[in-house]
Enzyme design. Structure first.
Site, short mmCIF file in Angstrom:
data_model
loop_
_atom_site.label_atom_id
_atom_site.label_comp_id
_atom_site.label_asym_id
_atom_site.label_seq_id
_atom_site.Cartn_x
_atom_site.Cartn_y
_atom_site.Cartn_z
N GLU A 150 7.46 -3.36 -2.54
CA GLU A 150 6.88 -4.41 -2.18
C GLU A 150 7.27 -5.82 -3.21
O GLU A 150 7.34 -4.96 -4.88
CB GLU A 150 5.70 -4.55 -2.05
CG GLU A 150 5.09 -3.39 -0.34
CD GLU A 150 3.88 -3.71 -0.24
OE1 GLU A 150 3.06 -4.92 -1.02
OE2 GLU A 150 3.22 -3.07 0.13
N GLU A 188 -0.41 1.06 -3.24
CA GLU A 188 -1.52 1.12 -4.11
C GLU A 188 -2.35 1.84 -4.09
O GLU A 188 -4.13 0.56 -3.69
CB GLU A 188 -1.81 -0.45 -4.17
CG GLU A 188 -0.15 -1.63 -3.71
CD GLU A 188 -0.63 -3.07 -3.47
OE1 GLU A 188 -1.24 -3.01 -3.29
OE2 GLU A 188 0.60 -3.31 -3.79
C1 BGC Z 1 0.08 -4.78 0.02
C2 BGC Z 1 0.22 -5.87 1.01
C3 BGC Z 1 0.23 -6.92 1.28
C4 BGC Z 1 0.17 -7.52 0.18
C5 BGC Z 1 -0.10 -9.34 -0.54
C6 BGC Z 1 0.05 -6.01 -1.21
O1 BGC Z 1 -0.56 -5.04 -2.80
O2 BGC Z 1 0.77 -3.90 -0.28
O3 BGC Z 1 -0.75 -5.08 1.83
O4 BGC Z 1 -0.23 -7.81 1.78
O5 BGC Z 1 0.44 -6.99 -1.38
O6 BGC Z 1 -1.29 -9.28 -0.58
#
Ligand code: BGC
Length: 466
Positions: free
Chosen positions: A373, A166
């Site tokens: 993610e 990111e």
């Molecule tokens: C990040 C993670 C973070 C998640 C939830 C993402 O932007 O890559 O490291 O914990 O969001 O907040």
């Protein structure tokens, strides 16, 4: 079964080094900018939490791999801590750090779990941060060396690599909202860093391909879709600009090999465009990622009605507290009055994932895509019977998997899904309050307790669908 996934689809979850490892001063690890930030600004982090212990994964990794195996994982996305490999960022390689990851990767492979490894998930070594961080061109060279060390040390074990996690989110929070280190509100620095990160990414991809291994390399991006807040032309324009600075500045160089013209124009007009050297642009043009990682949590709605500059992240876990992101005269993100929201006021909108998968597919048809993610943060405690009944997480993941299934049916090459997160972890400014895991972490004992969602996901992985 209604949603059958293709053979070989990766069922996994994700973490990042700083958020789970702990052992921040052990075996030669150096400080990262986040260790120092937490120490110097405890008031900014919920309950003054630090990553010092995190989930103690550094000591409990073997048990964690066994749990992943028991949960039927076929993939695991993690990051390497740069300060564990090269503690001061530029000096000697720390063999104890290398040995830790070699043991971990070996155990994962032995368990039938393919590692998908991100080189940089925000834990910049502190000496580099002190010397100007990503504003200093020397950081690019230091990163390239670190990347080479990793490719050479782990290339036989790791076949899936990502350069950055990111870059958009870390640039915006580090240099625009001043919420993350280095806590700056400086548009010129922001654009410089955003540029440097994407050039560094392109150079790292070239380095990797030049080494000629059999692995694949990509980048992990948060491609928050941006929709206009209303159907007015002004809001459509605000959404276009927001998308340019927030998304396209990072996605276009990685997937199309160029920076977006409208953002270049905007920065030039405001005298904050960094010098774009021919050799950098050639590097970017030659960039040929082997896959793209997509992180998706929520969409944005842009309004042109931006009368002030204001930033604020919900760190209360109270869903009525709005997040703020407004740049005077440019755009402001607003809430969707019809939206469903999490406790942290992040909208739950699965079709947004469809839109960004479609964008990746449109930009580079057929390029493998991993959802690196996706997940939901909540405040959780153990029930009386010692478990966590997180039906909302099951619903959240299922709804997004349905979207992925539809995208695959329509010809998009989505290869896998990594739920954020394997376990509850150090959630940056939210400390340990915002829980994301399949595994509940008892903060007193560090005991791991699989939540209801973990058992549900095990079945999904076993049946390759649901
Ligand atoms: C990040 C993670 C973070 C998640 C939830 C993402 O932007 O890559 O490291 O914990 O969001 O907040």
């Amino acid at each position: 079964m209604e949603f059958q996934f293709p053979q070989g689809f990766v069922w996994g979850s994700a973490t990042a080094a700083l958020q789970i490892e702990g052992a921040t001063r052990e075996d030669g690890r150096g400080d990262s900018q986040w260790d120092v930030f937490c120490r110097e600004h405890p008031e900014r982090i919920w309950q003054q939490a630090t990553p010092d212990l995190a989930c103690d994964h550094y000591h409990r990794w073997a048990g964690d791999v066994a749990l992943m195996k028991a949960l039927g994982h076929t993939g695991y996305r993690l990051s390497i801590a740069w300060p564990r490999i090269i503690p001061d960022g530029t000096g000697a390689v720390n063999e104890a750090g290398v040995a830790f990851y070699r043991r971990l990767f070996a155990a994962l492979i032995e368990a039938g779990i393919e590692p998908n490894v991100t080189l940089y998930h925000w834990d910049l070594p502190q000496p580099l941060a002190r010397a100007g961080g990503w504003e200093n061109p020397a950081t690019m060279d230091a990163f390239l060396r670190y990347a080479r060390v990793c490719f050479e040390a782990f290339g036989d074990q790791v076949k899936l690599w990502a350069t950055f996690n990111e870059p958009s989110w870390s640039t915006l929070n580090g240099y625009v909202t001043a919420l993350h280190p280095p806590l700056k509100h400086d548009y010129r620095a922001a654009v410089q860093v955003a540029y440097t990160l994407m050039v560094t990414h392109a150079r790292t991809v070239a380095l990797f391909h030049g080494l000629g291994g059999d692995g694949k390399i990509g980048i992990v991006q948060n491609m928050c879709p941006v929709y206009p807040a209303t159907d007015s032309p002004r809001d459509a324009e605000a959404a276009r600009i927001a998308d340019a600075v927030y998304n396209r500045w990072f996605i276009d160089p990685a997937l199309l090999g160029r920076f977006p013209e409208d953002a270049v124009e905007l920065y030039r007009r405001n005298h904050i465009l960094p010098e774009m050297r021919r050799e950098d642009l050639d590097m970017v043009a030659a960039d040929s990622v082997d896959f793209i990682g997509v992180n998706y949590y929520f969409p944005h709605y842009a309004s042109a009605d931006a009368t002030e500059t204001l930033f604020g992240l919900n760190t209360s876990g109270n869903r009525d507290e709005d997040c703020h992101f407004s740049i005077k005269g440019l755009f402001k993100f607003v809430r969707n009055p019809k939206g469903r929201y999490t406790d942290w006021a992040w909208e739950i909108y699965p079709p947004g994932l469809r839109d960004l998968l479609a964008r990746a597919h449109r930009y580079r048809p057929g390029l493998p895509i991993y959802v690196t993610e996706n997940g939901i943060g909540a405040q959780e405690t153990l029930d009386a019977d010692g478990t966590v009944d997180d039906q909302y997480r099951i619903d959240f993941v299922r709804e997004h998997l349905e979207v992925i299934h539809g995208a695959i049916a329509d010809g998009m090459n989505v290869r896998g899904y990594y739920m954020w997160a394997l376990m509850d972890n150090f959630s940056w400014l939210n400390g340990y309050k915002k829980r994301y895991g399949f595994l509940f972490i008892d903060r007193e004992t560090m005991r791991r307790v699989p939540k209801k969602s973990a058992f549900w996901y095990r079945e999904v992985a076993r049946r390759n669908g649901f």
